[in-house]
Scaffold this active site. Structure first.
Site, PDB file in Angstrom:
ATOM      1  N   LYS A 274       5.221  -1.653  -4.313  1.00 12.06           N
ATOM      2  CA  LYS A 274       6.427  -1.254  -3.589  1.00 12.06           C
ATOM      3  C   LYS A 274       7.466  -2.371  -3.646  1.00 12.06           C
ATOM      4  O   LYS A 274       7.135  -3.521  -3.960  1.00 12.06           O
ATOM      5  CB  LYS A 274       6.077  -0.994  -2.116  1.00 12.06           C
ATOM      6  CG  LYS A 274       5.298   0.287  -1.846  1.00 12.06           C
ATOM      7  CD  LYS A 274       5.107   0.489  -0.350  1.00 12.06           C
ATOM      8  CE  LYS A 274       4.278   1.716  -0.035  1.00 12.06           C
ATOM      9  NZ  LYS A 274       4.918   2.989  -0.432  1.00 12.06           N
ATOM     10  N   ARG A 348      -3.763  10.197  -0.801  1.00 15.41           N
ATOM     11  CA  ARG A 348      -4.476  11.410  -1.212  1.00 15.41           C
ATOM     12  C   ARG A 348      -5.825  11.072  -1.836  1.00 15.41           C
ATOM     13  O   ARG A 348      -6.739  11.890  -1.822  1.00 15.41           O
ATOM     14  CB  ARG A 348      -3.584  12.251  -2.136  1.00 15.41           C
ATOM     15  CG  ARG A 348      -3.196  11.572  -3.419  1.00 15.41           C
ATOM     16  CD  ARG A 348      -1.965  12.211  -4.054  1.00 15.41           C
ATOM     17  NE  ARG A 348      -0.723  11.732  -3.442  1.00 15.41           N
ATOM     18  CZ  ARG A 348       0.491  12.166  -3.758  1.00 15.41           C
ATOM     19  NH1 ARG A 348       0.649  13.104  -4.676  1.00 15.41           N
ATOM     20  NH2 ARG A 348       1.564  11.674  -3.164  1.00 15.41           N
TER      21      ARG A 348
HETATM   22  N1  BES Z   1       2.286   5.370   2.659  1.00 14.27           N
HETATM   23  C1  BES Z   1       3.179   5.915   1.710  1.00 14.27           C
HETATM   24  C2  BES Z   1       4.080   7.001   2.296  1.00 14.27           C
HETATM   25  C3  BES Z   1       5.115   6.551   3.273  1.00 14.27           C
HETATM   26  C4  BES Z   1       6.386   6.264   2.850  1.00 14.27           C
HETATM   27  C5  BES Z   1       4.838   6.497   4.623  1.00 14.27           C
HETATM   28  C6  BES Z   1       7.360   5.892   3.758  1.00 14.27           C
HETATM   29  C7  BES Z   1       5.799   6.104   5.531  1.00 14.27           C
HETATM   30  C8  BES Z   1       7.070   5.814   5.096  1.00 14.27           C
HETATM   31  C9  BES Z   1       2.399   6.547   0.565  1.00 14.27           C
HETATM   32  O1  BES Z   1       1.181   5.942   0.263  1.00 14.27           O
HETATM   33  C10 BES Z   1       3.233   6.442  -0.650  1.00 14.27           C
HETATM   34  O2  BES Z   1       3.500   5.358  -1.064  1.00 14.27           O
HETATM   35  N2  BES Z   1       3.626   7.595  -1.205  1.00 14.27           N
HETATM   36  C11 BES Z   1       4.446   7.617  -2.361  1.00 14.27           C
HETATM   37  C12 BES Z   1       3.901   8.678  -3.276  1.00 14.27           C
HETATM   38  C13 BES Z   1       4.529   8.683  -4.648  1.00 14.27           C
HETATM   39  C14 BES Z   1       4.158   7.417  -5.394  1.00 14.27           C
HETATM   40  C15 BES Z   1       4.036   9.899  -5.401  1.00 14.27           C
HETATM   41  C16 BES Z   1       5.859   7.959  -1.914  1.00 14.27           C
HETATM   42  O3  BES Z   1       6.035   8.785  -1.006  1.00 14.27           O
HETATM   43  O4  BES Z   1       6.789   7.353  -2.454  1.00 14.27           O
HETATM   44 MN    MN Z   2       1.378   4.312  -1.067  1.00 15.40          MN
END
Ligand code: BES
Ligand code: MN
Ligand code: ZN
Length: 503
Positions: A274, A348
């Site tokens: 990230k 997931r």
């Molecule tokens: N934990 C995050 C989702 C999230 C994002 C929670 C912002 C709270 C605030 C999750 O693990 C994630 O990173 N999801 C990605 C998925 C993508 C890579 C398909 C996302 O939502 O960007």
């Molecule tokens: Mn994530």
């Protein structure tokens, strides 16, 4: 600080402050300490939401606080929770505080049956106490001196006619508020201290106090049990993953429900790292597991008549040398395989193992809570969770609870047509959907592959698990979203008539 609460019919002598709800048209409960109509008028207090007037009293009698609650015809649980919260927030240095409800605590008279949605005196007084206790929450264990603006309230009494029958209310409200506080504490704790091992240790402590059976699987057991998703996600970190299973068995259960929580104690994204900003709040990524543990902590005390098994899938998502790589394939507990194309779509992966375990036990329903997708935040914002699932009956039970507790949810579809979004070149599916399209739905479509034909609801709480402002009884930081919601759901649970539906 813990706040002692009670519901009484006579105003105690020793109070510093009495809060009185003023409804639109300047109606207030008769019998309240005298609220001067001219004074309210002079200060423009009509009884609208947000109206508030502090009326100082001579030494020896309590100050008064007039709190606008909006029109009488719209009084809801939310009104009473806000009244409790506003009282605590406005209380300045008052330590003993009363909320005067008077006739609002009277049961509807003989013959006048309670219409749907109408609140009982118990509901009303409970909502005031819950709102007050949740508003008084603060997380101070990492401060060297007390934060400014902390609540001074030590005692809160709700005063009203008919309170004699309401002696159960305050203890119940206190238990629920303590559960929400537990979930908030778990989320607010810094990630290097709230690791999967630490969370599991807390779960063991909670379980022993809450009359739950608990089992913790370490990394070796996770591997030998075939939890390839949890194992894979945990492999990039020095902190090993854990799977916690807590079991509540009432004497003669009406039904059985499995709860599943995403417990990523820190989500760096893994090798699909990230941004710095994107990571700032990623200690919140175990908000689902925190809610599951908090819910489980009150089931015995509240005599919930449903057997509940809670699964918490705990791992730290880090980019260490042994981390999973984009292109890797993981085999999940139920035998299905997932190609990992983005290591940041890790929720997931751990949930598919936990959902498989839950489904093996054939409960009457499965509900999962997960801070799963940024896409859900884009769709519904920070205050509303996405609700997806395969059973209309279960979805409407969650919606009904949501209406009662004020934790907002909104249905999103699970379209068969979009299953193509998660087709993989080499495995059963891939862990990302089509770029820029329906990210919350493709995540849920993947989860659906692990619940067999069982009635299931998935709550994407990526938005509401954390608040960025103090807003009434929702405080900045971890919110404990889902705790009151699912305790209410379990208390009212009816076995869904049949599994699948078209969504
Ligand atoms: N934990 C995050 C989702 C999230 C994002 C929670 C912002 C709270 C605030 C999750 O693990 C994630 O990173 N999801 C990605 C998925 C993508 C890579 C398909 C996302 O939502 O960007
Ligand atoms: Mn994530
Ligand atoms: Zn995550």
């Amino acid at each position: 600080m813990t706040v002692g609460t009670s519901v009484v019919s006579v105003m105690p002598e020793q109070v510093d402050l009495v809060a009185v709800p003023v409804s639109e048209g300047r109606w207030f409960p008769p019998g309240a300490p005298p609220l001067d109509a001219a004074l309210l008028e002079a200060h423009g207090i009509k009884g609208s939401r947000g109206d508030r007037l502090w009326i100082p009293a001579p030494v020896g009698s309590p100050d008064l606080l007039a709190v606008g609650v909006g029109p009488m015809s719209e009084l809801s649980a939310e009104t009473f929770r806000r009244l409790g919260a506003e009282t605590v927030q406005a209380s300045r240095s008052a330590r003993r505080v009363a909320v005067y409800l008077g006739q609002l605590l009277q049961s509807p008279g003989e013959g006048s049956s309670k219409s749907a949605g109408e609140m009982s005196p118990a509901d009303r007084s409970r909502a005031v106490i819950e709102g007050a206790l949740l508003a008084a929450y603060s997380f101070d264990s990492h401060r060297s001196r007390a934060a400014e603006g902390r609540s001074s309230v030590e005692q809160l009494v709700v005063v009203g006619d008919g309170a004699a029958d309401l002696s159960d209310v305050a203890p119940t409200a206190e238990r629920l508020a303590a559960a929400v506080s537990l979930a908030r504490d778990l989320v607010n704790e810094p990630p290097s201290s709230m690791t999967p091992r630490r969370f599991a240790a807390v779960a063991q402590e909670v379980a022993s106090q809450a009359r739950l059976e608990v089992e913790v699987w370490d990394d070796q057991r996770i591997a030998s049990e075939g939890l390839g998703g949890l194992r894979g996600v945990g492999s990039g970190s020095h902190e090993p993953p854990r799977l916690v299973r807590a079991h509540y068995r009432p004497a003669s259960p009406r039904a059985s429900v499995a709860l599943v929580g995403k417990g990523i104690t820190f989500d760096s994204g893994g090798l699909s790292l990230k941004t710095a900003g994107g990571m700032e709040t990623m200690k919140t990524d175990m908000g689902g597991a925190a809610a599951v543990l908090a819910i489980m902590s009150v089931l015995a005390d509240m005599d919930i008549p449903v057997e509940v098994v809670g699964y918490m899938a705990l791992a730290e998502n880090m980019p260490g040398g042994a981390a999973i790589k984009p292109g890797d394939v993981l085999r999940i507990r139920n035998g299905k395989t997932i190609e990992v194309l983005n290591t940041d779509a890790e929720g997931r992966l751990v949930l598919s193992d936990a959902l498989s375990l839950a489904a093996e036990q054939r409960p009457d329903a499965i509900v999962d809570l997960a801070t799963l997708t940024g896409a859900c935040v884009m769709a519904l914002g920070r205050e509303i969770a996405g609700a997806m699932g395969n059973s209309d009956s279960l979805l409407s039970q969650v919606a009904a609870s949501s209406g009662r507790t004020g934790e907002r949810t909104w249905p999103l579809p699970l379209p068969d047509e979009y299953k193509s979004h998660i087709e993989s070149e080499i495995a059963d599916m891939k862990n990302i959907g089509a770029p820029g399209q329906a990210g919350a739905l493709s995540a849920a479509l993947l989860l659906a592959e692990f619940v067999d034909d069982l009635p299931w609801v998935h709550l994407d709480i990526a938005g509401p698990a954390r608040s960025y402002d103090d807003k009434g009884y929702v405080r900045k930081g971890g919110t404990g979203f889902g705790v009151r919601l699912l305790v209410d759901f379990l208390a009212h649970f009816e076995k869904p008539s049949s599994g699948s539906s078209d969504t």
